[in-house]
Enzyme design. Structure first.
Site, short mmCIF file in Angstrom:
data_model
loop_
_atom_site.label_atom_id
_atom_site.label_comp_id
_atom_site.label_asym_id
_atom_site.label_seq_id
_atom_site.Cartn_x
_atom_site.Cartn_y
_atom_site.Cartn_z
N PRO A 43 0.57 -1.01 -0.11
CA PRO A 43 -0.09 -0.15 0.13
C PRO A 43 0.88 1.57 0.34
O PRO A 43 1.51 1.54 0.87
CB PRO A 43 -1.03 -0.65 1.40
CG PRO A 43 -0.03 -1.16 2.75
CD PRO A 43 0.94 -2.21 1.02
N ILE A 54 5.40 1.98 7.49
CA ILE A 54 5.56 2.91 8.44
C ILE A 54 4.33 4.34 7.99
O ILE A 54 3.82 4.63 6.80
CB ILE A 54 6.58 4.07 6.36
CG1 ILE A 54 7.98 2.72 6.60
CG2 ILE A 54 6.17 5.54 7.27
CD1 ILE A 54 8.90 3.67 5.52
N ASP A 102 5.79 2.51 2.01
CA ASP A 102 4.76 1.36 1.92
C ASP A 102 4.05 1.62 3.16
O ASP A 102 4.91 1.93 4.70
CB ASP A 102 5.74 0.10 2.51
CG ASP A 102 4.64 -1.42 2.82
OD1 ASP A 102 4.02 -0.90 2.98
OD2 ASP A 102 5.21 -2.20 2.04
N HIS A 103 2.98 2.12 3.72
CA HIS A 103 2.30 2.53 4.86
C HIS A 103 2.25 1.09 5.56
O HIS A 103 1.80 1.14 6.75
CB HIS A 103 1.12 2.47 4.28
CG HIS A 103 -0.22 3.83 5.08
ND1 HIS A 103 0.23 4.04 6.54
CD2 HIS A 103 -0.89 4.74 4.63
CE1 HIS A 103 -0.11 4.94 7.27
NE2 HIS A 103 -0.97 5.26 6.00
N ARG A 104 1.90 0.17 5.27
CA ARG A 104 1.85 -0.96 6.25
C ARG A 104 3.37 -0.92 7.02
O ARG A 104 3.29 -1.25 8.58
CB ARG A 104 2.66 -2.68 6.44
CG ARG A 104 1.14 -3.08 4.35
CD ARG A 104 2.04 -4.36 4.09
NE ARG A 104 2.77 -3.78 3.16
CZ ARG A 104 3.03 -5.10 2.50
NH1 ARG A 104 2.53 -6.08 2.56
NH2 ARG A 104 3.79 -5.10 1.46
#
Ligand code: CAO
Length: 442
Positions: free
Chosen positions: A236, A418, A414-416
């Site tokens: 993501p 950061i 990567d929003h998972r």
């Protein structure tokens, strides 16, 4: 030897239906309920199963024949086989002349099998649903047009028949179509194979609209395309935009160009960016990390290998500069130039493209204001650089607008791994580093 004739059973309203597939050959040893053939009317298809086991002695029908209830299908040698299936009514039996010692029986095969819906075999034939009605899915226009045996085959392999294109008569799906579909699915990039349920891409005949030319994709394009697609759909992405004031940095770089040239180095902005990025990675270690394969841990790296996207005639490659933290800007600039040249001459070794922690993609030499780079997984972030431009920037000290050279930064992460706040902190840190070149020494 005990020879039995196998006849077509009562198949409801099916009459003069076409044999579209024969699953057995002379000499085959078959068991009770093995599929013998598939017949098809204009509305449905069904398998005719074996009433008992035995060895096929003779086929009495061929593909394309029309059959009805009572038609002779084949001769079966049942010597040494178990008795007929309980659902297979024996119509008539007789013995062959004693000279051969063989006996022949006539048997109707058990009722045909339907896969959707299942017809319980204990229901007497006359109470069974009409096979055509049972297969109303075809009449209702649903697309999966396949025989029960092909449906079973597809189900065993997990193939979604609604996505398989049939090459048989009237678009019927054949076993080979399912096999080819599975092969094509396996050959697809993993992004597509992870079950995102994309509708199939439309197949367009572009030649219908004008002149076209087919140009084969390079090996690099095929490889990087598949990887980019996987990365784009599996991580993501969030892209944080910012601008860094590099007026002083550019002044300094230009002042050093001659000296660098004497040492055989082209001192580029990218070399300074590499140093600034490593400084930010030290400050925000989650950017210098990867998700562990088990999804339980974050692997924090204590080394600082930074990749840079390099445009080559064959496509995009990402050489990796190792241990950037241990090198000065001149060394990094030299290495960037050497690696870019090797990449463009297709001489870059595979290990020079491995082990990266973070990637920089610079389009600054080409143009554009900002863009959304795709993370080079399993890395968790990538920095895009666009063309630096002069802009009026408000100065608190002089209370005037001053012309400053502003470098656009596009950080995808990567929003998972950061959070948005850290994304903004990371670019703010870079801004600070780049606005005062002395900080890069610290
Ligand atoms: N703003 C303004 N000017 C810039 C700049 C920026 N951000 N970055 C570079 N420039 C200037 C350079 O100073 C240089 O100017 P001079 O010729 O006057 O010295 C000129 O643009 C060309 O620079 P360069 O591209 O040769 O060198 P580089 O170190 O900046 O970049 C490399 C090297 C390998 C990154 C680059 O050649 C390249 O391949 N870029 C494309 C990367 C890419 O395709 N990314 C997309 C990935 S996603 O699809």
């Amino acid at each position: 030897m005990s020879i039995k004739e196998v006849l077509v059973p009562d198949i409801g309203s099916f009459k003069d239906v076409e044999v579209i597939e024969i699953m057995v050959n002379v000499g085959d040893s078959i068991k009770t309920d093995d599929s013998l053939m598939t017949v098809e009317s204009d509305k449905a298809a069904m398998d005719i199963p074996a009433p008992f086991g035995g060895t096929v002695k003779e086929l009495k029908i061929k593909v394309g024949d029309k059959i009805s209830a009572g038609s002779l299908v084949l001769m079966l040698d049942t010597a040494g086989e178990a008795t007929a299936s309980s659902s297979a009514p024996v119509v008539k039996s007789f013995s062959q002349p004693p000279v051969t010692g063989a006996s022949t029986e006539v048997a109707a095969v058990p009722p045909p099998t339907h896969l959707a819906p299942e017809v319980p075999t204990h229901i007497p034939p006359k109470h069974r649903p009409d096979p055509v009605a049972a297969h109303a899915e075809f009449a209702s226009g649903k697309p999966a047009h396949a025989s029960p045996s092909v449906r079973r085959f597809a189900r065993e392999l997990g193939a979604d028949l609604s996505r398989v294109k049939g090459s048989g008569p009237r678009g019927r799906i054949l076993k080979e179509d399912v096999q080819n579909w599975i092969k094509a699915e396996l050959a697809k990039p993993t992004g597509e194979a992870i079950g995102l349920g994309f509708p199939p891409a439309p197949v367009v005949d572009f030649g219908k609209f004008g002149e076209i030319e087919n140009q084969p994709l390079s090996r690099i394009k095929k490889l990087s395309g598949a990887n980019l697609h996987r990365n784009w759909v599996s991580a993501p992405h969030v892209t944080q935009f910012d601008e860094a004031d590099i007026t002083d940095l550019e002044d300094f770089r230009k002042s050093m160009l001659d000296e660098a040239a004497k040492r055989g180095v082209k001192l580029t902005l990218l070399a300074f960016l590499m140093k600034a990025v490593v400084n930010a990675l030290r400050t925000y270690p989650t950017f210098n990390a990867s998700l562990a394969a088990d999804g339980e841990n974050l692997v924090l790296k204590k080394y600082f290998h930074v990749g840079f996207a390099c445009d080559t005639p064959d496509g995009l490659v990402v050489p990796v500069v190792r241990d950037v933290n241990k090198k000065d800007v001149m060394d990094i600039a030299r290495e960037l130039a050497e690696m870019s040249e090797l990449a463009r001459e297709r001489k870059l070794k595979v290990d020079s493209m491995q082990g990266g922690c973070f990637t920089i993609s610079s389009l600054g030499g080409i143009g554009g204001t900002m863009f959304t780079p795709i993370i080079n997984c399993p890395e968790v972030a990538i920095l895009g650089l666009s063309r630096a431009d002069w802009k009026p920037v408000w100065s608190k000290a002089t209370k005037t607008f001053e012309p400053r050279l502003m470098l656009p930064l596009s950080l995808s992460y990567d929003h998972r791994v950061i959070d948005g706040a850290d994304g903004a902190r990371f670019t703010s840190h870079l801004r600070l580093m780049l606005s005062d070149v002395r900080r890069l020494l610290l």
